[in-house]
Write a protein that holds these residues in place. Sequence first.
Motif, short mmCIF file in Angstrom:
data_model
loop_
_atom_site.label_atom_id
_atom_site.label_comp_id
_atom_site.label_asym_id
_atom_site.label_seq_id
_atom_site.Cartn_x
_atom_site.Cartn_y
_atom_site.Cartn_z
N ARG A 97 11.11 39.62 11.41
CA ARG A 97 10.72 38.89 10.19
C ARG A 97 11.47 37.56 10.09
O ARG A 97 10.92 36.55 9.65
CB ARG A 97 10.97 39.77 8.96
N GLN A 98 12.73 37.56 10.51
CA GLN A 98 13.51 36.32 10.52
C GLN A 98 12.88 35.31 11.49
O GLN A 98 12.80 34.12 11.18
CB GLN A 98 14.97 36.61 10.87
N TRP A 99 12.44 35.79 12.64
CA TRP A 99 11.74 34.90 13.58
C TRP A 99 10.48 34.33 12.92
O TRP A 99 10.18 33.14 13.07
CB TRP A 99 11.34 35.66 14.84
N GLN A 100 9.74 35.15 12.18
CA GLN A 100 8.54 34.67 11.52
C GLN A 100 8.88 33.61 10.47
O GLN A 100 8.18 32.61 10.35
CB GLN A 100 7.81 35.83 10.83
N ARG A 101 9.94 33.82 9.73
CA ARG A 101 10.32 32.88 8.67
C ARG A 101 10.83 31.55 9.22
O ARG A 101 10.46 30.50 8.75
CB ARG A 101 11.40 33.51 7.78
N TYR A 102 11.70 31.62 10.24
CA TYR A 102 12.38 30.42 10.72
C TYR A 102 11.79 29.84 12.00
O TYR A 102 12.11 28.70 12.37
CB TYR A 102 13.87 30.71 10.95
N GLY A 103 10.97 30.58 12.72
CA GLY A 103 10.40 30.09 13.97
C GLY A 103 11.49 29.74 14.96
O GLY A 103 12.50 30.43 15.07
N MET A 104 11.31 28.64 15.65
CA MET A 104 12.27 28.24 16.69
C MET A 104 13.58 27.71 16.12
O MET A 104 14.52 27.45 16.88
CB MET A 104 11.64 27.23 17.65
N LEU A 105 13.68 27.57 14.81
CA LEU A 105 14.97 27.26 14.20
C LEU A 105 15.90 28.48 14.25
O LEU A 105 17.11 28.34 14.21
CB LEU A 105 14.80 26.83 12.74
N PHE A 106 15.30 29.67 14.32
CA PHE A 106 16.10 30.89 14.23
C PHE A 106 17.23 30.98 15.26
O PHE A 106 18.36 31.28 14.88
CB PHE A 106 15.20 32.13 14.27
N PRO A 107 16.99 30.73 16.55
CA PRO A 107 18.12 30.86 17.50
C PRO A 107 19.27 29.92 17.16
O PRO A 107 20.44 30.29 17.29
CB PRO A 107 17.52 30.51 18.85
N PHE A 108 18.96 28.72 16.69
CA PHE A 108 20.01 27.76 16.33
C PHE A 108 20.75 28.19 15.07
O PHE A 108 21.98 28.14 15.02
CB PHE A 108 19.42 26.36 16.16
N LEU A 109 20.00 28.65 14.07
CA LEU A 109 20.63 29.13 12.83
C LEU A 109 21.50 30.36 13.11
O LEU A 109 22.58 30.51 12.55
CB LEU A 109 19.57 29.44 11.78
#
Length: 134
Positions: A97-109
């Motif tokens: 769900r975090q991947w869905q919310r943040y997309g490719m920003l997620f790995p950096f965040l």
Amino acid sequence: MTAPTAEPERPAAARGLSALFLDSPISRLGYLYATAVGLVWGFVWSTGRVERRAGLFVFRGMPRRTFGRGGSCVGACYLTDRNVSDDVLEHEAVHKRQWQRYGMLFPFLYLLAGRDPLRNRFEIEAGLEKGGYR
């Protein structure tokens, strides 16, 4: 008894960026891209059972060097050697769900949140106990 304080109003630019990048068509594309990468990675390296559980593509039998900690969630894919309890999959579904919310920003965040899972806000949100951190 004091009245609850309202959250401060965020600037229009911050609201606009949130609408553009969080739970948006852009984040959805990032999630789909990450899922495609996870599927390729999983099919290349998995030597075990591949199944669909808890809304995830679960790849077992991954060599230890191909994922982090007890397993890694990449988009809708969970990559692991054998760490597939119901609790762990529930924890990983939150990461999906975090991947869905943040997309490719997620790995950096996620990296900015730190490597210590007990202080990483994404691990805390996913549930430390279910993730095997407590």
